[in-house]
Write a protein that holds these residues in place. Structure first.
Motif, PDB file in Angstrom:
ATOM      1  N   ARG A   1       0.829  -1.192   0.000  1.00 22.79           N
ATOM      2  CA  ARG A   1       0.000   0.000   0.000  1.00 22.79           C
ATOM      3  C   ARG A   1       0.869   1.249   0.000  1.00 22.79           C
ATOM      4  NH1 ARG A   1      -1.272   2.410   5.176  1.00 22.79           N
ATOM      5  NH2 ARG A   1       0.072   1.567   6.815  1.00 22.79           N
ATOM      6  N   ILE A   2       0.231   2.394  -0.181  1.00 22.78           N
ATOM      7  CA  ILE A   2       0.921   3.679  -0.081  1.00 22.78           C
ATOM      8  C   ILE A   2       0.857   4.113   1.385  1.00 22.78           C
ATOM      9  CG2 ILE A   2       1.044   6.052  -0.895  1.00 22.78           C
ATOM     10  CD1 ILE A   2       1.561   3.951  -3.039  1.00 22.78           C
ATOM     11  N   ALA A   3       2.015   4.192   2.034  1.00 18.45           N
ATOM     12  CA  ALA A   3       2.070   4.511   3.457  1.00 18.45           C
ATOM     13  C   ALA A   3       2.764   5.850   3.670  1.00 18.45           C
ATOM     14  CB  ALA A   3       2.810   3.413   4.224  1.00 18.45           C
ATOM     15  N   GLY A   4       2.513   6.436   4.834  1.00 13.27           N
ATOM     16  CA  GLY A   4       3.210   7.661   5.195  1.00 13.27           C
ATOM     17  C   GLY A   4       4.696   7.395   5.390  1.00 13.27           C
ATOM     18  N   CYS A   5       5.529   8.292   4.926  1.00 12.97           N
ATOM     19  CA  CYS A   5       6.980   8.121   5.025  1.00 12.97           C
ATOM     20  C   CYS A   5       7.402   8.230   6.492  1.00 12.97           C
ATOM     21  CB  CYS A   5       7.691   9.165   4.181  1.00 12.97           C
ATOM     22  SG  CYS A   5       9.505   9.067   4.285  1.00 12.97           S
ATOM     23  N   GLY A   6       8.088   7.221   6.983  1.00 16.85           N
ATOM     24  CA  GLY A   6       8.549   7.236   8.358  1.00 16.85           C
ATOM     25  C   GLY A   6       9.807   8.053   8.562  1.00 16.85           C
ATOM     26  N   THR A   7      10.538   8.311   7.490  1.00 16.62           N
ATOM     27  CA  THR A   7      11.776   9.081   7.615  1.00 16.62           C
ATOM     28  C   THR A   7      11.499  10.552   7.894  1.00 16.62           C
ATOM     29  OG1 THR A   7      12.919   7.558   6.105  1.00 16.62           O
ATOM     30  CG2 THR A   7      13.927   9.719   6.451  1.00 16.62           C
ATOM     31  N   CYS A   8      10.563  11.125   7.156  1.00 16.95           N
ATOM     32  CA  CYS A   8      10.281  12.556   7.286  1.00 16.95           C
ATOM     33  C   CYS A   8       8.977  12.844   8.026  1.00 16.95           C
ATOM     34  CB  CYS A   8      10.231  13.215   5.912  1.00 16.95           C
ATOM     35  SG  CYS A   8       8.855  12.635   4.869  1.00 16.95           S
ATOM     36  N   SER A   9       8.321  11.803   8.534  1.00 16.23           N
ATOM     37  CA  SER A   9       7.022  11.961   9.201  1.00 16.23           C
ATOM     38  C   SER A   9       5.998  12.630   8.297  1.00 16.23           C
ATOM     39  CB  SER A   9       7.176  12.758  10.501  1.00 16.23           C
ATOM     40  OG  SER A   9       8.054  12.095  11.395  1.00 16.23           O
ATOM     41  N   ARG A  10       6.077  12.316   6.999  1.00 16.88           N
ATOM     42  CA  ARG A  10       5.118  12.729   5.975  1.00 16.88           C
ATOM     43  C   ARG A  10       5.248  14.181   5.515  1.00 16.88           C
ATOM     44  NH1 ARG A  10      -0.768   9.861   6.652  1.00 16.88           N
ATOM     45  NH2 ARG A  10      -0.078   7.867   7.465  1.00 16.88           N
ATOM     46  N   ASN A  11       6.202  14.954   6.054  1.00 15.01           N
ATOM     47  CA  ASN A  11       6.262  16.360   5.615  1.00 15.01           C
ATOM     48  C   ASN A  11       7.149  16.565   4.402  1.00 15.01           C
ATOM     49  OD1 ASN A  11       8.877  16.267   6.568  1.00 15.01           O
ATOM     50  ND2 ASN A  11       8.514  17.603   8.329  1.00 15.01           N
ATOM     51  N   GLY A  12       7.839  15.520   3.923  1.00 16.29           N
ATOM     52  CA  GLY A  12       8.628  15.602   2.707  1.00 16.29           C
ATOM     53  C   GLY A  12      10.018  16.175   2.877  1.00 16.29           C
ATOM     54  N   ALA A  13      10.383  16.586   4.092  1.00 15.60           N
ATOM     55  CA  ALA A  13      11.699  17.198   4.321  1.00 15.60           C
ATOM     56  C   ALA A  13      12.579  16.269   5.143  1.00 15.60           C
ATOM     57  CB  ALA A  13      11.544  18.543   5.030  1.00 15.60           C
TER      58      ALA A  13
ATOM     59  N   GLY B   1       2.301  25.838  -1.717  1.00 15.06           N
ATOM     60  CA  GLY B   1       2.878  27.111  -1.330  1.00 15.06           C
ATOM     61  C   GLY B   1       4.176  27.001  -0.567  1.00 15.06           C
ATOM     62  N   LYS B   2       4.623  25.794  -0.341  1.00 16.06           N
ATOM     63  CA  LYS B   2       5.871  25.586   0.385  1.00 16.06           C
ATOM     64  C   LYS B   2       6.540  24.301  -0.099  1.00 16.06           C
ATOM     65  CE  LYS B   2       3.077  23.628   4.107  1.00 16.06           C
ATOM     66  NZ  LYS B   2       2.691  23.712   5.531  1.00 16.06           N
ATOM     67  N   ILE B   3       7.847  24.288   0.002  1.00 15.44           N
ATOM     68  CA  ILE B   3       8.625  23.131  -0.423  1.00 15.44           C
ATOM     69  C   ILE B   3       9.739  22.894   0.580  1.00 15.44           C
ATOM     70  CG2 ILE B   3       8.142  23.351  -2.908  1.00 15.44           C
ATOM     71  CD1 ILE B   3      10.777  24.813  -3.197  1.00 15.44           C
ATOM     72  N   PRO B   4      10.159  21.644   0.741  1.00 15.01           N
ATOM     73  CA  PRO B   4      11.257  21.373   1.670  1.00 15.01           C
ATOM     74  C   PRO B   4      12.588  21.909   1.122  1.00 15.01           C
ATOM     75  CG  PRO B   4      10.618  19.363   0.523  1.00 15.01           C
ATOM     76  CD  PRO B   4       9.609  20.405   0.152  1.00 15.01           C
ATOM     77  N   GLU B   5      13.382  22.478   2.012  1.00  8.83           N
ATOM     78  CA  GLU B   5      14.701  22.943   1.584  1.00  8.83           C
ATOM     79  C   GLU B   5      15.572  21.779   1.117  1.00  8.83           C
ATOM     80  OE1 GLU B   5      16.323  25.065   4.889  1.00  8.83           O
ATOM     81  OE2 GLU B   5      15.356  26.960   4.332  1.00  8.83           O
ATOM     82  N   LYS B   6      15.415  20.640   1.809  1.00  8.78           N
ATOM     83  CA  LYS B   6      16.137  19.434   1.416  1.00  8.78           C
ATOM     84  C   LYS B   6      15.135  18.283   1.389  1.00  8.78           C
ATOM     85  CE  LYS B   6      20.206  16.619   2.442  1.00  8.78           C
ATOM     86  NZ  LYS B   6      21.333  16.388   3.393  1.00  8.78           N
ATOM     87  N   PRO B   7      14.674  17.874   0.192  1.00  4.82           N
ATOM     88  CA  PRO B   7      13.667  16.824   0.101  1.00  4.82           C
ATOM     89  C   PRO B   7      14.134  15.517   0.740  1.00  4.82           C
ATOM     90  CG  PRO B   7      13.887  17.958  -1.995  1.00  4.82           C
ATOM     91  CD  PRO B   7      15.022  18.426  -1.136  1.00  4.82           C
ATOM     92  N   CYS B   8      13.191  14.821   1.338  1.00  6.00           N
ATOM     93  CA  CYS B   8      13.479  13.531   1.957  1.00  6.00           C
ATOM     94  C   CYS B   8      13.974  12.551   0.897  1.00  6.00           C
ATOM     95  CB  CYS B   8      12.219  12.994   2.631  1.00  6.00           C
ATOM     96  SG  CYS B   8      12.370  11.329   3.300  1.00  6.00           S
ATOM     97  N   THR B   9      15.070  11.874   1.200  1.00  5.00           N
ATOM     98  CA  THR B   9      15.649  10.927   0.234  1.00  5.00           C
ATOM     99  C   THR B   9      14.854   9.624   0.156  1.00  5.00           C
ATOM    100  OG1 THR B   9      17.145  10.125   1.974  1.00  5.00           O
ATOM    101  CG2 THR B   9      17.973  11.851   0.502  1.00  5.00           C
ATOM    102  N   ASN B  10      14.023   9.370   1.164  1.00  3.49           N
ATOM    103  CA  ASN B  10      13.255   8.128   1.177  1.00  3.49           C
ATOM    104  C   ASN B  10      12.010   8.236   0.303  1.00  3.49           C
ATOM    105  OD1 ASN B  10      12.593   5.446   2.042  1.00  3.49           O
ATOM    106  ND2 ASN B  10      11.120   6.327   3.479  1.00  3.49           N
ATOM    107  N   CYS B  11      11.311   9.366   0.386  1.00  4.55           N
ATOM    108  CA  CYS B  11      10.058   9.542  -0.369  1.00  4.55           C
ATOM    109  C   CYS B  11      10.185  10.588  -1.475  1.00  4.55           C
ATOM    110  CB  CYS B  11       8.922   9.938   0.565  1.00  4.55           C
ATOM    111  SG  CYS B  11       9.158  11.552   1.355  1.00  4.55           S
TER     112      CYS B  11
END
Length: 216
Positions: free
Chosen positions: A49-61, A103-113
């Motif tokens: 399934r599509i799960a929330g990223c555990g590395t970034c806690s779903r915020n993408g950073a 309206g916002k983006i991570p300064e450093k995107p999560c490498t996992n997701c």
């Protein structure tokens, strides 16, 4: 372009920041035998399934990094496009293709997701199946479907129950039926027979003169 004019006066699609969207529901079939259906059981099921990223806690950073305002749209989540037409300049808006309307983006995107906040995950889930369950029943596991996007709720997992045929028993509603073959002399004179049930063996007294097809 008439579609541009229509969007200007009646509201174009995709204006404003993108909204949260709920995750999709998932469905899976689970087969159990009659004893498991009668007394209940636990089953371990495997699904992807599509799960929330555990590395970034779903915020993408990446952990420890910030989420900044999108420079392309100045944090508005949309881009203003001005076109010259025979009617003059016409302004339209569309969702920013850099931040996808957030309206916002991570300064450093999560490498996992890769900055999406969600990943495809293969996992095992244990589901408790209650005793007395019927074939075709559906068990709902809340939040075990796909993860929602942009803060949306997670979908659910629906487990469809199938009961396998039994070599001795047949089920009708909550009743269980079986067939026992006896000798003619037992039917005429009466006797005792050992009967298999879901709860184990029992002794059934067969009265004299029992006819073929008699149900106890």
């Amino acid at each position: 372009n008439f579609s541009d004019v229509f969007e200007t006066f009646f509201g174009g699609g995709g204006r404003g920041k993108s909204r949260a969207s709920a995750g999709a529901d998932r469905e899976i079939n689970v087969s159990i035998n009659m004893e498991e259906a009668a007394f209940g059981t636990e089953k371990e099921i495997s699904l992807t399934r599509i799960a929330g990223c555990g590395t970034c806690s779903r915020n993408g950073a990446m952990p420890g990094t910030k989420i900044a305002s999108c420079k392309t749209c100045s944090g508005t989540g949309e881009l203003r496009i001005v076109k010259n037409t025979i009617l003059g300049q016409i302004s339209t808006r569309r969702v920013c293709d850099v931040c996808h309307g957030e309206g916002k983006i991570p300064e450093k995107p999560c490498t996992n997701c890769h900055g999406t906040g969600r990943v495809r995950l293969a996992e095992k889930i244990r589901v408790r199946i209650p005793g007395g369950i019927s074939a075709g029943s559906v068990i709902r596991l809340t939040g075990n479907g796909d993860a929602g996007a942009r803060g949306g709720e997670d979908g659910d997992l629906y487990v469809h129950i199938k009961i396998l045929p039994h070599k001795l028993f047949k089920r009708k509603g909550d009743d269980v039926y079986s067939q026992q073959t006896i000798k003619l002399v037992q039917a005429v004179l009466g006797d005792e027979a050992t009967i298999q049930t879901l709860h184990g063996e029992i002794t059934l007294r067969i009265p004299p003169g029992t006819q073929s097809g008699k149900m106890f």
